[in-house]
Design a protein around this motif. Sequence first.
Motif, short mmCIF file in Angstrom:
data_model
loop_
_atom_site.label_atom_id
_atom_site.label_comp_id
_atom_site.label_asym_id
_atom_site.label_seq_id
_atom_site.Cartn_x
_atom_site.Cartn_y
_atom_site.Cartn_z
N TYR A 117 -11.40 18.26 -13.72
CA TYR A 117 -11.70 18.25 -15.16
C TYR A 117 -11.94 16.83 -15.67
N PHE A 118 -11.24 15.86 -15.10
CA PHE A 118 -11.48 14.47 -15.46
C PHE A 118 -12.91 14.06 -15.10
N LYS A 119 -13.38 14.55 -13.94
CA LYS A 119 -14.76 14.26 -13.53
C LYS A 119 -15.76 14.88 -14.48
N ALA A 120 -15.47 16.12 -14.89
CA ALA A 120 -16.42 16.86 -15.73
C ALA A 120 -16.51 16.29 -17.14
N ILE A 163 -16.99 20.06 -24.58
CA ILE A 163 -16.07 18.97 -24.26
C ILE A 163 -14.66 19.29 -24.74
N THR A 164 -14.56 20.07 -25.84
CA THR A 164 -13.25 20.47 -26.35
C THR A 164 -12.54 21.39 -25.38
N ARG A 165 -13.29 22.35 -24.82
CA ARG A 165 -12.69 23.28 -23.86
C ARG A 165 -12.14 22.53 -22.65
N THR A 166 -12.92 21.56 -22.18
CA THR A 166 -12.46 20.78 -21.02
C THR A 166 -11.24 19.95 -21.38
N SER A 167 -11.26 19.34 -22.56
CA SER A 167 -10.12 18.53 -23.00
C SER A 167 -8.87 19.39 -23.15
N ILE A 168 -9.04 20.59 -23.71
CA ILE A 168 -7.89 21.49 -23.87
C ILE A 168 -7.32 21.88 -22.51
N ARG A 169 -8.23 22.15 -21.56
CA ARG A 169 -7.77 22.53 -20.22
C ARG A 169 -6.98 21.38 -19.58
N ILE A 170 -7.48 20.15 -19.75
CA ILE A 170 -6.76 18.99 -19.22
C ILE A 170 -5.39 18.86 -19.87
N ASN A 171 -5.37 19.04 -21.20
CA ASN A 171 -4.10 18.91 -21.92
C ASN A 171 -3.13 20.03 -21.55
N PRO A 173 -7.25 8.25 -10.74
CA PRO A 173 -8.44 9.02 -10.37
C PRO A 173 -9.45 9.13 -11.51
N ARG A 174 -8.94 9.28 -12.74
CA ARG A 174 -9.85 9.36 -13.89
C ARG A 174 -10.59 8.04 -14.07
N ALA A 175 -9.85 6.92 -13.94
CA ALA A 175 -10.49 5.62 -14.05
C ALA A 175 -11.43 5.37 -12.88
N GLN A 176 -11.11 5.93 -11.71
CA GLN A 176 -11.97 5.77 -10.55
C GLN A 176 -13.33 6.42 -10.79
N ILE A 177 -13.31 7.56 -11.46
CA ILE A 177 -14.57 8.23 -11.82
C ILE A 177 -15.38 7.34 -12.75
N SER A 178 -14.70 6.76 -13.74
CA SER A 178 -15.38 5.84 -14.67
C SER A 178 -15.90 4.61 -13.92
N ALA A 179 -15.09 4.10 -12.98
CA ALA A 179 -15.50 2.93 -12.21
C ALA A 179 -16.74 3.24 -11.37
N ASN A 180 -16.79 4.44 -10.80
CA ASN A 180 -17.99 4.83 -10.03
C ASN A 180 -19.23 4.87 -10.90
N ARG A 181 -19.04 5.37 -12.13
CA ARG A 181 -20.19 5.45 -13.05
C ARG A 181 -20.66 4.05 -13.46
N VAL A 182 -19.70 3.15 -13.66
CA VAL A 182 -20.06 1.77 -14.00
C VAL A 182 -20.73 1.09 -12.81
N ASN A 183 -20.17 1.31 -11.61
CA ASN A 183 -20.77 0.72 -10.41
C ASN A 183 -22.17 1.25 -10.14
N GLU A 184 -22.41 2.50 -10.49
CA GLU A 184 -23.76 3.07 -10.33
C GLU A 184 -24.78 2.24 -11.09
N VAL A 185 -24.40 1.82 -12.30
CA VAL A 185 -25.31 1.02 -13.12
C VAL A 185 -25.43 -0.39 -12.56
N LEU A 186 -24.28 -0.99 -12.19
CA LEU A 186 -24.29 -2.38 -11.72
C LEU A 186 -25.01 -2.54 -10.38
#
Length: 576
Positions: free
Chosen positions: A180-183, A225-233, A297-310
């Motif tokens: 869900y963090f990835k999604a 995005i709300t449904r996913t956030s609720i599921r995470i919560n 893991p959530r930050a790792q997903i964000s880091a991968n997305r940032v690295n994709e751009v860099l």
Amino acid sequence: MIRLAKYMKPYLWPALFSVFFIFLQSLANLYLPTLMADIVDTGVVQGDMPYIFKMGGYMLLVTLAAGVLTILANYLASKAAAGFGRDLRNNMFAHVERFSLQEFDQVGTSSLITRTTNDIAQIEQVYMMILKMMTMAPLMCIGGIIMAVSQDAPLSLVLVVALPLLIISISILAKKGLPYFKAIQKKMDRLNLVLREELTGIRVIRSFNRAKHEMHRFDEANRDITRTSIRINQIMSAAMPLMMLIMNLAMVAIVWFGGLRIGGGAMQVGDLMAFIQYAMQIMFSILMGAMMFIMIPRAQISANRVNEVLTIEPVIQDSECAESTLSTQNEGVTFQNVSFSYPGAEKPALSHLSFTAKRGETTAIIGGTGAGKSTILNLIPRYFDVTCGSVRVNGIDVKDVPLEELRRRIGYVPQKSVLFTGTVAENIRYGNTQATDEEVRTAARIAQADAFIQEMDHGYDSIIAQGGKNVSGGQKQRLAIARALVRKADIYLLDDSFSALDYRTDARLRAELAQMTHSVAVILVAQRVSTILHADKIIVLDEGKIAGMGTHDELMRSCAVYQEIVASQLSKEELA
């Protein structure tokens, strides 16, 4: 995230001192239960008040020291993490600035915004957590276990049962939450895309009464995005009760068995109280570690997305042999057998184009929608590179000229006029930051903008709203033309820049422009025949190919495509 760690190098010392202070703070926290046990077992049980006050004073000093160390550690960790985030955002923005239009299309504007803001904020937050918890959690856990065993080894068997249950529970919840963090990051991109389209296209939305449709689109993206956030919560909310249940059951077991050992004379009351505190420290350190391993893991997903751009290398960049070789004598722009295809297109946008836009001449380009007019202009400053053939400026292939040098010689007015938040003068001076007030006014006068600027409340110091919302389309175009003129370039590219002007203003502007640009090359894209009637050379495009080339009179005799365009726009009286 390891690949992004290099941005922490400038903040190595604040980070190291933060870790050191956290180490000392952890030692202080581990020492407090032992002091408390001494107070109970020696001071309270024996009624020794001086000992109680003495050890209580030590506890206050240790607590004060721990508090000061916590403040210092948090300050340094925040400074290092915030500096890391700032440098990474700056680096990413500078990298994206080098992108060609192809890379922008590849990633998407809304996704770039999300990655530069939300994703980097996630990484920054986790780096701060790592600095604060990576030292504290293991130290408190290991130190707590050692101190708990030293208080009473048999009672530590309760922890042998409780701790694995706690770790297994956290691992299961983290595994369920990770997808869900990835999604949610992708759904955030989608939400930003819809929101950006709705905000930029608000006039179109209202003019077609599509507000309800757009509200529905936004609502769908928002609900997604709300449904996913609720599921995470939901998953995360189950973590705390479950972990507290295990911890409380462990406490009950410790008190139960500890009471039995006190009754049997195997341990003292103070030792039990200290053991309970160490047990709490151990379990809370595991909770801290759990939070860290959930966030990483959530930050790792964000880091991968940032690295994709860099890691995206712009397809358009300076060649190894590029030198500042453009002469000051402007010989013009030459297209030599140029063909170009957009990535993924079924057929080329331009095919085998050859022409020269000479210095001192106005070269006009006209043709139907999608004929490739704007594409020609985009190839000159290398927003795209030709598929085959070559584009030459002053006889030199544009690929052999540094981008900065090439674009410095060009004054460009895009099809869609873009203004920036700031004053009118600042927007015009955007084309030349060294321009004097007189040069700014001269450029505005030639662009037929001076009159309406003077009528504004503060003249050239009047504020332009975001996106130029407080000026009309024609005023935007004239300010964009003034911005290009103040550059004093060798080549002017005007992409349908008179479309929002009335015929009278159009005529005056072209007359002024002709006087100023008599020694430079002007390439003009236009939809209106009246704008290009007096051009030195007119190029007629039809489906990416040159259908005719010459003056107006020559084309009227030889080019059927041009004749059709003229007949659709001008009457016989106007032609005469």
